[in-house]
Design a protein around this motif. Sequence first.
Motif, PDB file in Angstrom:
ATOM      1  N   ILE A 103       1.694  17.510  -2.556  1.00 38.63           N
ATOM      2  CA  ILE A 103       3.109  16.764  -1.986  1.00 38.63           C
ATOM      3  C   ILE A 103       2.812  16.194  -0.413  1.00 38.63           C
ATOM      4  CG2 ILE A 103       5.554  16.518  -1.796  1.00 38.63           C
ATOM      5  CD1 ILE A 103       5.589  18.707  -4.163  1.00 38.63           C
ATOM      6  N   PRO A 104       2.770  17.088   0.048  1.00 36.87           N
ATOM      7  CA  PRO A 104       2.382  16.426   1.696  1.00 36.87           C
ATOM      8  C   PRO A 104       1.318  15.350   1.686  1.00 36.87           C
ATOM      9  CG  PRO A 104       1.951  18.652   1.703  1.00 36.87           C
ATOM     10  CD  PRO A 104       2.643  18.399   0.309  1.00 36.87           C
ATOM     11  N   GLY A 105       0.288  15.882   0.995  1.00 34.38           N
ATOM     12  CA  GLY A 105      -0.974  15.225   0.983  1.00 34.38           C
ATOM     13  C   GLY A 105      -0.670  13.731   0.641  1.00 34.38           C
ATOM     14  N   PHE A 106      -0.021  13.444  -0.598  1.00 32.90           N
ATOM     15  CA  PHE A 106       0.087  11.925  -0.853  1.00 32.90           C
ATOM     16  C   PHE A 106       1.173  11.510   0.210  1.00 32.90           C
ATOM     17  CE2 PHE A 106       4.115  13.311  -3.526  1.00 32.90           C
ATOM     18  CZ  PHE A 106       4.839  12.317  -3.046  1.00 32.90           C
ATOM     19  N   LEU A 107       2.079  11.971   0.707  1.00 34.33           N
ATOM     20  CA  LEU A 107       2.854  11.550   1.596  1.00 34.33           C
ATOM     21  C   LEU A 107       2.098  11.234   2.935  1.00 34.33           C
ATOM     22  CD1 LEU A 107       6.099  13.775   1.408  1.00 34.33           C
ATOM     23  CD2 LEU A 107       5.980  11.433   0.603  1.00 34.33           C
ATOM     24  N   GLY A 132      -6.844  26.752  -1.571  1.00 35.33           N
ATOM     25  CA  GLY A 132      -6.423  25.827  -2.692  1.00 35.33           C
ATOM     26  C   GLY A 132      -5.464  24.732  -2.283  1.00 35.33           C
ATOM     27  N   LEU A 133      -4.359  25.172  -1.663  1.00 35.21           N
ATOM     28  CA  LEU A 133      -3.294  24.252  -1.269  1.00 35.21           C
ATOM     29  C   LEU A 133      -4.049  23.211  -0.338  1.00 35.21           C
ATOM     30  CD1 LEU A 133      -0.631  26.640   0.309  1.00 35.21           C
ATOM     31  CD2 LEU A 133      -0.561  24.931  -1.295  1.00 35.21           C
ATOM     32  N   LEU A 134      -4.995  23.156   0.676  1.00 28.98           N
ATOM     33  CA  LEU A 134      -5.918  22.161   1.302  1.00 28.98           C
ATOM     34  C   LEU A 134      -6.374  21.352   0.462  1.00 28.98           C
ATOM     35  CD1 LEU A 134      -6.827  24.293   4.442  1.00 28.98           C
ATOM     36  CD2 LEU A 134      -5.001  22.566   4.427  1.00 28.98           C
ATOM     37  N   MET A 135      -7.137  22.047  -0.659  1.00 29.26           N
ATOM     38  CA  MET A 135      -8.054  21.276  -1.584  1.00 29.26           C
ATOM     39  C   MET A 135      -7.082  20.124  -2.302  1.00 29.26           C
ATOM     40  SD  MET A 135     -10.203  22.596  -4.748  1.00 29.26           S
ATOM     41  CE  MET A 135      -8.747  23.039  -5.792  1.00 29.26           C
ATOM     42  N   GLN A 136      -5.877  20.684  -2.718  1.00 34.49           N
ATOM     43  CA  GLN A 136      -4.973  19.606  -3.386  1.00 34.49           C
ATOM     44  C   GLN A 136      -4.412  18.714  -2.457  1.00 34.49           C
ATOM     45  OE1 GLN A 136      -6.052  19.857  -6.128  1.00 34.49           O
ATOM     46  NE2 GLN A 136      -4.662  20.679  -7.570  1.00 34.49           N
ATOM     47  N   PHE A 137      -4.069  19.227  -1.139  1.00 34.50           N
ATOM     48  CA  PHE A 137      -3.541  18.366  -0.134  1.00 34.50           C
ATOM     49  C   PHE A 137      -4.413  17.057  -0.010  1.00 34.50           C
ATOM     50  CE2 PHE A 137      -3.942  16.737   4.200  1.00 34.50           C
ATOM     51  CZ  PHE A 137      -2.632  16.258   4.413  1.00 34.50           C
ATOM     52  N   PHE A 138      -5.765  17.228   0.159  1.00 35.56           N
ATOM     53  CA  PHE A 138      -6.691  16.212   0.305  1.00 35.56           C
ATOM     54  C   PHE A 138      -7.082  15.252  -0.861  1.00 35.56           C
ATOM     55  CE2 PHE A 138      -8.125  18.783   4.130  1.00 35.56           C
ATOM     56  CZ  PHE A 138      -8.224  17.620   4.898  1.00 35.56           C
ATOM     57  N   LEU A 139      -6.949  16.108  -2.299  1.00 32.60           N
ATOM     58  CA  LEU A 139      -7.320  15.411  -3.564  1.00 32.60           C
ATOM     59  C   LEU A 139      -6.055  14.403  -4.106  1.00 32.60           C
ATOM     60  CD1 LEU A 139      -9.385  18.031  -5.237  1.00 32.60           C
ATOM     61  CD2 LEU A 139     -10.184  16.214  -3.979  1.00 32.60           C
ATOM     62  N   PHE A 140      -5.143  15.124  -3.805  1.00 34.02           N
ATOM     63  CA  PHE A 140      -3.823  13.991  -4.208  1.00 34.02           C
ATOM     64  C   PHE A 140      -3.604  12.843  -3.244  1.00 34.02           C
ATOM     65  CE2 PHE A 140      -2.527  17.935  -6.986  1.00 34.02           C
ATOM     66  CZ  PHE A 140      -2.463  17.169  -7.921  1.00 34.02           C
ATOM     67  N   GLY A 141      -4.121  13.189  -1.932  1.00 39.31           N
ATOM     68  CA  GLY A 141      -4.083  11.994  -1.175  1.00 39.31           C
ATOM     69  C   GLY A 141      -5.010  11.088  -1.525  1.00 39.31           C
ATOM     70  N   MET A 142      -6.178  11.492  -1.815  1.00 37.03           N
ATOM     71  CA  MET A 142      -7.370  10.704  -2.470  1.00 37.03           C
ATOM     72  C   MET A 142      -6.690   9.916  -3.598  1.00 37.03           C
ATOM     73  SD  MET A 142      -9.374  10.741  -5.626  1.00 37.03           S
ATOM     74  CE  MET A 142      -9.621  12.414  -5.963  1.00 37.03           C
ATOM     75  N   GLY A 189       0.986  -1.219   0.064  1.00 41.62           N
ATOM     76  CA  GLY A 189      -0.182  -0.037   0.096  1.00 41.62           C
ATOM     77  C   GLY A 189       0.886   1.430   0.032  1.00 41.62           C
ATOM     78  N   ARG A 190       1.799   1.323   0.782  1.00 40.52           N
ATOM     79  CA  ARG A 190       2.630   2.480   0.968  1.00 40.52           C
ATOM     80  C   ARG A 190       3.493   2.840  -0.445  1.00 40.52           C
ATOM     81  NH1 ARG A 190       5.915   2.783   6.437  1.00 40.52           N
ATOM     82  NH2 ARG A 190       4.016   3.104   6.722  1.00 40.52           N
ATOM     83  N   TYR A 191       4.009   1.675  -1.173  1.00 35.17           N
ATOM     84  CA  TYR A 191       4.717   1.894  -2.244  1.00 35.17           C
ATOM     85  C   TYR A 191       3.925   2.359  -3.480  1.00 35.17           C
ATOM     86  CZ  TYR A 191       9.557   0.979  -1.007  1.00 35.17           C
ATOM     87  OH  TYR A 191      10.679   1.049  -0.164  1.00 35.17           O
ATOM     88  N   ILE A 192       2.672   1.892  -3.457  1.00 36.67           N
ATOM     89  CA  ILE A 192       1.582   2.065  -4.610  1.00 36.67           C
ATOM     90  C   ILE A 192       1.158   3.636  -4.308  1.00 36.67           C
ATOM     91  CG2 ILE A 192      -0.720   1.407  -5.824  1.00 36.67           C
ATOM     92  CD1 ILE A 192       0.089  -1.184  -5.224  1.00 36.67           C
ATOM     93  N   ALA A 193       0.832   3.821  -3.119  1.00 34.60           N
ATOM     94  CA  ALA A 193       0.537   5.422  -2.771  1.00 34.60           C
ATOM     95  C   ALA A 193       1.562   6.332  -3.123  1.00 34.60           C
ATOM     96  CB  ALA A 193       0.190   5.557  -1.377  1.00 34.60           C
ATOM     97  N   LEU A 194       2.879   5.695  -2.888  1.00 35.37           N
ATOM     98  CA  LEU A 194       4.084   6.781  -3.144  1.00 35.37           C
ATOM     99  C   LEU A 194       4.240   6.893  -4.552  1.00 35.37           C
ATOM    100  CD1 LEU A 194       6.728   5.456  -0.476  1.00 35.37           C
ATOM    101  CD2 LEU A 194       5.754   7.999  -0.535  1.00 35.37           C
ATOM    102  N   MET A 195       4.027   5.862  -5.496  1.00 37.21           N
ATOM    103  CA  MET A 195       4.086   5.951  -6.901  1.00 37.21           C
ATOM    104  C   MET A 195       2.867   7.150  -7.197  1.00 37.21           C
ATOM    105  SD  MET A 195       2.968   3.184  -9.769  1.00 37.21           S
ATOM    106  CE  MET A 195       1.090   3.512  -9.390  1.00 37.21           C
TER     107      MET A 195
END
Length: 460
Positions: free
Chosen positions: A312-316, A362-372, A146-152
């Motif tokens: 970037i911090p979102g996906f991390l 906008g920063l918070l929006m992208q934080f969550f969406l790239f985490g998604m 899970g961690r590696y695919i999420a990092l990808m």
Amino acid sequence: MDTRNFSAAERLERLPLSGYHRVIFIIIALAFFFDSMDLAMMTFLLGSIKSEFGLSSAQAGLLASSSFFGMVLGASLSGMLADRFGRKPVFQWSIVLWGVASYLCSTAQTVESLTLFRILLGIGMGMEFPIAQSMLSELIPAQRRGRYIALMDGFWPLGFVAAGVLSYFLLPLIGWRDIFLVLAVPAVFVLAIRFFIPESPRWLEQAGRHEAADKVLSAIEQRVRTSLGVATLPEPLRLPRTVTPAGNFFSALKQIWSPQYRQRTTMIWSLWFFALLGFYGLTSWLSALLQQSGFAVTQSVYYTVLISLGGIPGFLMAAWLVERWGRKPVCIVTLLGGGVMAFLYGQSAVFGGNVALLIGTGLLMQFFLFGMWAVLYTYTPELYPTSARATGSGFASAIGRVGSLLGPLVTGLVFPITGQGGVFALGALCFAIAAGVVWLFGMETRGKTLEELTELEISS
């Protein structure tokens, strides 16, 4: 120890994570990165292309959607091809196709030819995305999968940022056509894949090619031993075994709609559709909408890049949480968080366009969406067996690309009527629907091998 009596999964799952695994990850992730750059570039170039060709909002939306139309075709075909003929060849040819198509985009002199070339580009990208997640999920042990695919997937916001930086510095100097030419260069990366990425031993075994699977597995085991500097590896442990009879080209498609997988398929298709409808309905227009609010071209590109840094911090964070909380809760939280912030971003754009408020929301929006996004690519291939994994991932991605296709079109039609507030409220509603579907029908996959997940009955 003679390991030939063990299955491919049993031999792969007992391997300690090594530098060899990380090399495979980097190669696949970089291919993902270059694809992401090409797709994201339209966000930054759409305003300039719209001005050059004198396009209406609806026409610009159609152009922005053209890549997603190609991705629907590419994703739906590539999964069945990869389940039938192997992951590696389909992955290689997808990269060649998008590289050639990106070059052709640089030659476009009319909006019609540019639209056609973006469709071809989309086919190549649509082929690559589901194969990348299938390959990585089948090669990385369950405890780190899970961690590696999420990092990808994290290479997606990096590609988005890189596309923005490239366009910010190069667009005023060389124009949008030469930027597409620059993006065609990474297609040579396919040579690295040919030499370093193995075919999936899980797929080889499932296809009945046991000698080839053993040969690939022996090579992987030797490289892991070399990477770790050890003489022996842990003994394999017995895992659930599934036997899938050989079928025709459409067998995997029938399998994902069988009684065992029907609810999984319905859930993941709905998730992809609504998540991507909302995401691309917003992000494909971020730069152009800022220009509509009165910002200059370079200024709008700069703000769009700045906003995308939140990813970037979102996906991390998502890559860490998927192995702590699980896939299902992280998916729900990121979707709801992205929806709330998308709504607030739209309202900040309506009431005066305060720059600090726009950037903050906008920063918070992208934080969550790239985490998604990170959860989405982790979750999808885990729901299906090896015999149908690429098909399941490919069709889920294809359904998502239908949402991607509709998103910019809907935005182009809705914006003149409701303005930016209505556009972002619609995006927030899409994310809320996607979160509800996962909450009601999703299953948890954290910590289980792919073979264990194949045997599970549906549970919420």
